[in-house]
Design an enzyme around this catalytic site. Structure first.
Site, short mmCIF file in Angstrom:
data_model
loop_
_atom_site.label_atom_id
_atom_site.label_comp_id
_atom_site.label_asym_id
_atom_site.label_seq_id
_atom_site.Cartn_x
_atom_site.Cartn_y
_atom_site.Cartn_z
CG HIS A 84 -1.51 1.42 1.43
ND1 HIS A 84 -2.58 1.91 0.70
CD2 HIS A 84 -1.11 2.43 2.25
CE1 HIS A 84 -2.82 3.17 1.07
NE2 HIS A 84 -1.94 3.51 2.01
CG HIS B 159 0.92 6.74 0.00
ND1 HIS B 159 0.07 7.81 0.14
CD2 HIS B 159 0.43 5.77 0.81
CE1 HIS B 159 -0.89 7.51 1.02
NE2 HIS B 159 -0.70 6.26 1.43
CD GLU C 32 -4.16 6.77 2.55
OE1 GLU C 32 -4.26 5.95 1.63
OE2 GLU C 32 -3.17 6.82 3.31
CB SER D 298 -2.73 0.15 -2.79
OG SER D 298 -3.51 0.62 -1.71
#
Ligand code: PHE
Ligand code: FE
Length: 279
Positions: free
Chosen positions: A130, A135, A176, A195
């Site tokens: 993730h 990111h 997010e 993700s």
């Protein structure tokens, strides 16, 4: 960010430095872990051309990380040149202040452990997949990179003002779970969706969730759920919009919002702007 975890964080916090960083210990990853990474990566990479924003797609390709869990050091050599950001290994979720302190100094904390095979579809806490896949690509975008640093500094300030929950909602609905309206259509830029094998197609194609135009004050009043697909996404038009909307001093916003009620995750309001501009 610590999030609302009901259980003890699962990483090994026994060998970290005072700023919560740890060595990645890359040679300790097993062949099975690299294989699990390859499978996670392959599933997500197949979805990206259709559902991710252009900036993400381009950076992901340049990262060339399909074959094995990447070495943070190797990525740092290029990331530093691109946007002066650096990745630092961490055992898992960090206390808010430690997290904000890293972001404010252009250091992105990446969890070093990988999920278990049975967590292929869903994991409660961020792992290296993730954190890295979701990111890192956008840290190469200059405007997004500046936004994240400003967010970190804003976090330190929000902490002093007792406003962390409001600012955490902004992180949630942008970094997010953010969507962006592009010439190619609606695309994802939020790491939590990029993700996720299930939520990435869902956030773009499903008729269920609300998609509302970016609205800073509304976002900071909107609660979120951490264990289901989101009921509401907020849509920006460009990263500059994020950066500019968040540039003013938030202290008066926090003061005003303290008197305003919270909005439920799936609720819509009369003033909500249509997310997608007709073209
Ligand atoms: N401008 C905000 C403040 O004064 C800080 C901030 C920047 C918050 C970017 C979020 C994102 O508090
Ligand atoms: Fe994340």
């Amino acid at each position: 960010m610590t999030g609302d975890t009901a259980h003890a964080p699962r990483g090994d916090y026994s060998r970290m430095r005072p700023d919560y960083t740890v060595e990645q210990e890359w040679s300790d990853y097993t062949a099975a872990e690299h294989d699990l990474w390859r499978r996670l990566y392959a599933r997500q990479a197949a979805l990206v051309p259709k559902y991710a924003c252009r900036e993400f797609i381009d950076s992901l390709a340049a990262l060339d990380s399909a074959a094995a869990i990447p070495r943070l050091e190797a990525v740092n050599a290029r990331l530093g040149k691109a946007t002066r950001w650096a990745l630092v290994g961490v055992p898992g979720l960090l206390p808010d202040l430690a997290f904000f302190e890293h972001l404010a100094n252009r250091r992105f904390p990446v969890t070093v452990w990988l999920r278990k095979p049975e967590e292929f579809d869903y994991i409660v806490e961020p792992d290296v997949f993730h954190d890295f896949f979701g990111h890192v690509p956008l840290l190469f975008d200059p405007v997004f990179a500046d936004y994240l640093e400003a967010y970190g500094r804003g976090g330190l300030k929000a902490h002093a003002l007792g406003a962390i929950e409001m600012l955490a909602r902004l992180y949630w609905y942008t970094v997010e779970f953010g969507l962006i309206d592009t010439p190619a259509g609606l695309r994802a830029y939020g790491a939590g969706i990029l993700s996720s094998g299930g939520e990435l197609p869902y956030c773009i194609e499903s008729g269920e969730p609300n998609r509302i135009g970016f609205d800073l004050l509304r976002i900071m009043r909107t609660r979120y759920k951490i264990d289901t697909f989101q009921e509401t996404y907020f849509v920006i038009r460009e990263f500059r919009e994020l950066f500019e909307a968040t540039a003013p001093d938030f202290a008066p916003y926090y003061a005003k919002l303290r008197g305003a009620g919270l909005i439920a995750p799936g609720e819509t309001l009369a003033g909500d702007r249509l997310a997608v501009t007709p073209r």
